[in-house]
Structure formats: structure tokens, C-alpha cells
Design an enzyme around this catalytic site. Structure first.
Site, PDB file in Angstrom:
ATOM      1  N   ASP A  61      -4.600  -2.414  -3.460  1.00 33.38           N
ATOM      2  CA  ASP A  61      -5.341  -1.136  -3.470  1.00 33.38           C
ATOM      3  C   ASP A  61      -5.292  -0.476  -2.012  1.00 33.38           C
ATOM      4  OD1 ASP A  61      -8.843  -2.367  -3.290  1.00 33.38           O
ATOM      5  OD2 ASP A  61      -7.127  -3.281  -2.359  1.00 33.38           O
ATOM      6  N   ASP A 107      -5.774  -3.518   5.039  1.00 27.46           N
ATOM      7  CA  ASP A 107      -5.362  -4.849   4.944  1.00 27.46           C
ATOM      8  C   ASP A 107      -4.168  -5.076   3.866  1.00 27.46           C
ATOM      9  OD1 ASP A 107      -7.667  -4.620   3.249  1.00 27.46           O
ATOM     10  OD2 ASP A 107      -7.997  -6.750   3.064  1.00 27.46           O
ATOM     11  N   ASP A 108      -4.296  -4.215   2.767  1.00 27.08           N
ATOM     12  CA  ASP A 108      -3.329  -4.391   1.918  1.00 27.08           C
ATOM     13  C   ASP A 108      -1.968  -4.012   2.247  1.00 27.08           C
ATOM     14  OD1 ASP A 108      -6.060  -3.385   0.519  1.00 27.08           O
ATOM     15  OD2 ASP A 108      -4.858  -4.484  -1.088  1.00 27.08           O
ATOM     16  N   ASN A 119     -10.201   0.348  -3.001  1.00 28.04           N
ATOM     17  CA  ASN A 119     -10.627   0.969  -1.675  1.00 28.04           C
ATOM     18  C   ASN A 119     -10.590   2.449  -1.591  1.00 28.04           C
ATOM     19  OD1 ASN A 119     -10.939  -1.543  -0.304  1.00 28.04           O
ATOM     20  ND2 ASN A 119      -8.650  -1.777  -0.180  1.00 28.04           N
ATOM     21  N   THR A 164      -4.507  -8.200  -4.543  1.00 27.66           N
ATOM     22  CA  THR A 164      -5.268  -8.015  -3.323  1.00 27.66           C
ATOM     23  C   THR A 164      -6.393  -6.803  -3.538  1.00 27.66           C
ATOM     24  OG1 THR A 164      -3.737  -6.489  -2.187  1.00 27.66           O
ATOM     25  CG2 THR A 164      -3.572  -8.790  -1.865  1.00 27.66           C
ATOM     26  N   PHE A 179     -16.029  -7.924  -2.580  1.00 22.91           N
ATOM     27  CA  PHE A 179     -15.607  -6.399  -2.948  1.00 22.91           C
ATOM     28  C   PHE A 179     -14.892  -6.597  -4.270  1.00 22.91           C
ATOM     29  CE2 PHE A 179     -15.151  -2.148  -3.648  1.00 22.91           C
ATOM     30  CZ  PHE A 179     -13.743  -1.744  -3.827  1.00 22.91           C
ATOM     31  N   ASN A 180     -13.744  -7.415  -4.072  1.00 24.37           N
ATOM     32  CA  ASN A 180     -12.611  -7.323  -5.091  1.00 24.37           C
ATOM     33  C   ASN A 180     -12.976  -7.806  -6.515  1.00 24.37           C
ATOM     34  OD1 ASN A 180     -10.486  -6.273  -3.459  1.00 24.37           O
ATOM     35  ND2 ASN A 180      -9.663  -8.045  -2.847  1.00 24.37           N
ATOM     36  N   HIS A 223      -7.949  -9.905   5.405  1.00 24.95           N
ATOM     37  CA  HIS A 223      -7.913 -10.595   3.768  1.00 24.95           C
ATOM     38  C   HIS A 223      -6.658 -10.914   3.394  1.00 24.95           C
ATOM     39  CE1 HIS A 223     -12.296  -9.807   4.526  1.00 24.95           C
ATOM     40  NE2 HIS A 223     -12.130  -8.540   4.654  1.00 24.95           N
ATOM     41  N   ASP A 224      -6.026  -9.635   2.902  1.00 27.35           N
ATOM     42  CA  ASP A 224      -4.942  -9.370   1.770  1.00 27.35           C
ATOM     43  C   ASP A 224      -3.667 -10.106   2.507  1.00 27.35           C
ATOM     44  OD1 ASP A 224      -6.105  -6.276   0.863  1.00 27.35           O
ATOM     45  OD2 ASP A 224      -6.734  -8.374   0.382  1.00 27.35           O
TER      46      ASP A 224
HETATM   47  O1  RIB Z   1     -13.358  -7.943   0.532  1.00 30.52           O
HETATM   48  C1  RIB Z   1     -12.275  -7.446   1.122  1.00 30.52           C
HETATM   49  C2  RIB Z   1     -11.098  -7.080  -0.039  1.00 30.52           C
HETATM   50  O2  RIB Z   1     -11.700  -5.672  -0.564  1.00 30.52           O
HETATM   51  C3  RIB Z   1     -10.037  -7.029   0.568  1.00 30.52           C
HETATM   52  O3  RIB Z   1      -8.820  -6.963  -0.178  1.00 30.52           O
HETATM   53  C4  RIB Z   1      -9.778  -5.360   0.983  1.00 30.52           C
HETATM   54  O4  RIB Z   1      -8.723  -4.560   0.962  1.00 30.52           O
HETATM   55  C5  RIB Z   1     -10.700  -4.726  -0.306  1.00 30.52           C
HETATM   56  O5  RIB Z   1      -9.705  -4.475  -1.305  1.00 30.52           O
HETATM   57 CA    CA Z   2      -7.476  -4.842  -0.876  1.00 33.35          CA
END
Ligand code: RIB
Ligand code: CA
Length: 337
Positions: A17, A21-22, A46, A132, A173-174, A247-248
Site C-alpha cells: 500500500d 516504506d512500501d 496508507n 506490507t 496499522f496493517n 517497517h516494510d
Molecule cells: O504500521 C506500519 C505499517 O503501516 C507499514 O506497512 C506502513 O506502510 C503502513 O502500511
Molecule cells: Ca505498508
């Protein structure tokens, strides 16, 4: 990009998404020689599905990815409300750098059907899916193609946390973006590795790390620097972090080199109810099993104990992660996007 790998590269599908970071995760997936990126699918998270899909295709152009399919997936979660963290990723979902016009085409088929197609076309167990974003597409895949679940080599997902949340004190979040989908994914029989906030918060793109990336000196490295500048400003403002977590990219790096993470196998449950805990990933460390886990986290010596198919990352070799990211970006070089 697996031009020089001595052993066959690990085939992967990235379900994402973008998201700053993706975007870095996609570049890492493309540049790392131990990975063969077969397809990219998108899911609302996102930002809206339309925006994250445009972003994914724009990042493909930055990376120089031209020959793999991109397909859009779910535009909203299975049950709950849509959450869009534009305070972190901005209105476009990828605010900061100037994005190139996408060049890679968007497939007509739905992401879930593309995932099914790729899994069917490859040897059983040979493809790892790396989500991700929210897990809506992956849950839909499991429900629409139950006969293909056992053909999936594994799911290595960025999400959750065993003692950490970001959207709420309990949830990441994910997972919170679609807890019902996450529950389906964790309850399936396939191997799942959860790369959660407990480890991603140990790989922050602090200024000295950014200098390392900028020193690569390519247009792609400069693009990442601009991504991190915006992403970092959001994290400083919203969470007072000295740098944004990778993160991703860490989830992708963990597939490229599993030694980057220490994991333990343990049952993992997703809370879908709860006034304060909806979206929490609950790891039952009372029942961990791992014949290589020096921590002894509840390790059992019961030979009949069936190791759970779910594993949680509990530690990270941050230096190894950064070296792998710099290497992948260096291999991509300039793409003149
Ligand atoms: O909580 C971090 C995650 O949520 C990451 O994948 C960021 O891109 C968002 O999607
Ligand atoms: Ca993400």
C-alpha cells in the site's frame, strides 16, 4: 534482479500500500539478488486504492521494473471502517519526491486473481507472499482459492507486534486496518512470519543511516532520501521519532536473508473485538517452540509438541539489514526515471 545469485532466488509476490516504506520495500525486493519479484499487488491502506496503485506503478518506474504484472486489489476492509493515515504518508500516500508518470501497465484482473495465477503457475511451495499493507487481499485469496493455500510457500508480513502498537496502544496499522482479514490469515494452515513493530522500530532511518544511503550517489538513492525526508518529518511530528522505521523493507529483507531476524514459533491470535484492543496481535509465548531459540522463551522439550505454523520476530540484526538495503540500491544503480 537475481543476475548473480549462486542458488535459485526466492520467488516473491509483494502485496503493498505505497506508502513510503512500501516504496523502499519494492526497491529492495527488485535489487536484492536473492529475491525474484514475480508480481506486485496493491491494497487500500496508507491511501485509497487508486492512489496506492498509482504510487506502486510510479515506484516501478523509479526502480526500472518493467516486466512483471501489477494488479489492484481490495479498495476497503472486509468489515470495519477504512482507516487512512494521511498524517504519516500525506494526501498522495507518497508525499515528498516528485513522482514519475507510471509506465508499467495495470493488469485488468483483480490482485487476488493475479496472486492465484502466480501461485498456480509456480512449483508448490516456491513462492512467498510478502504483505506490507492490510491483509484484505490475502484473506480474500484464502477464501476464494482454498485449494491454493497449501501451494503458498509462506507469508512473511509486516504487521502487528507482540508488545507494541502504533495506531492504538495495542494495535499496529496493517492489522487494525482490517482485523477480520488478519484473523483469517493467521488462522490459515500456511507458515506465517510476523515482522512486527517490536523489530521494525529497531531499524529507524536516522540521519547517519540516510547519509549511508545518499552516499550511493544514484538517482534512486536520492529518491529514497526525499521519501525518507517526508516520512521522517511525519514520524518526528506525530511520534517524536529520530527517524522513520523501515517497517516494510525489513519484511522483505527477512525473506532475502532470514538470519536478519530471530523468530520464535508461537500461536498468534488477532483480536477483532475489544474496546481498546481491536487489531491487537496476541502472541502466546507460553507455548513457543524453537529448536534454535537461545532465549528459551517457553521452549518446550516435548518431542510431540506440534510447532505452531506462526512465528514472530523477536530480534533483528540491524547492521545486516542496512548493509542489505545499501547493497540492493547499489545494484539497481541509476535508472534515469
Ligand atoms: O504500521 C506500519 C505499517 O503501516 C507499514 O506497512 C506502513 O506502510 C503502513 O502500511
Ligand atoms: Ca505498508
Amino acid at each position: 534482479m537475481n543476475a548473480d545469485s549462486t542458488s535459485p532466488a526466492q520467488k516473491i509476490i509483494l502485496d503493498c500500500d505505497p506508502g513510503h516504506d512500501d516504496a523502499i520495500a519494492m526497491l529492495l525486493a527488485h535489487g536484492n539478488p536473492n529475491l525474484e519479484l514475480l508480481a506486485v499487488t496493491t491494497v487500500a491502506g496508507n491511501q485509497t486504492l487508486e492512489k496506492v496503485t498509482t504510487n506502486a506503478r510510479a515506484v516501478a518506474r523509479v526502480a526500472g521494473i518493467t516486466d512483471i504484472p501489477f494488479a489492484a486489489g481490495a479498495s476497503r476492509p472486509l468489515v470495519g471502517p477504512q482507516l487512512i493515515p494521511d498524517e504519516i504518508h500525506g494526501d498522495s500516500g507518497l508525499d515528498g519526491p516528485q513522482l514519475p508518470e507510471p509506465s508499467v501497465p495495470l493488469e485488468e484482473i483483480h490482485a487476488v486473481n493475479l496472486i492465484a495465477q502466480v501461485i498456480s503457475e509456480n512449483e508448490p511451495g516456491s513462492v512467498v507472499i510478502i504483505p506490507t499493507g492490510s491483509l484484505t487481499n490475502i484473506a480474500l485469496f484464502a477464501r476464494m482459492y482454498p485449494q491454493l493455500v497449501e501451494r503458498v510457500g509462506g507469508i512473511t508480513l509486516m504487521g502487528g507486534g507482540h508488545h507494541t502498537g502504533n495506531m492504538t496502544p495495542a494495535s499496529e496499522f496493517n492489522i487494525l486496518a482490517d482485523p477480520e482479514a488478519a484473523a483469517i490469515v493467521f488462522e490459515e494452515s500456511w507458515p506465517v512470519t510476523m515482522v512486527g513493530l517490536d523489530v521494525t522500530h529497531q531499524v529507524l532511518a536516522v540521519p547517519e543511516r540516510m547519509e549511508q544511503l545518499k552516499a550511493i550517489g544514484t538517482d534512486v538513492a536520492q529518491f529514497i532520501a526525499e521519501l525518507v525526508e517526508f516520512f521522517g518529518a511525519s514520524y518526528m511530528k506525530e511520534r517524536n521519532y529520530p527517524g522513520p522505521p523501515m517497517h516494510d523493507p525489513l519484511a522483505v529483507a527477512a525473506v532475502a536473508d532470514p538470519s536478519i531476524l530471530r523468530t520464535v514459533h508461537a500461536p498468534i491470535y488477532v483480536e477483532t473485538q475489544g474496546q481498546h484492543a481491536r487489531g491487537q496481535t496476541i502472541v502466546d509465548f507460553r507455548r513457543t517452540w524453537s529448536n534454535n531459540d537461545p532465549s528459551g522463551l517457553g521452549v518446550t522439550d516435548d518431542p510431540d509438541f506440534e510447532a505452531p505454523n506462526t512465528a514472530v520476530a523477536v530480534d533483528v540484526d540491524a547492521e545486516k539489514f542496512w548493509d542489505l538495503l545499501v547493497d540492493a540500491l547499489t545494484r539497481i544503480g541509476n535508472t534515469n526515471f
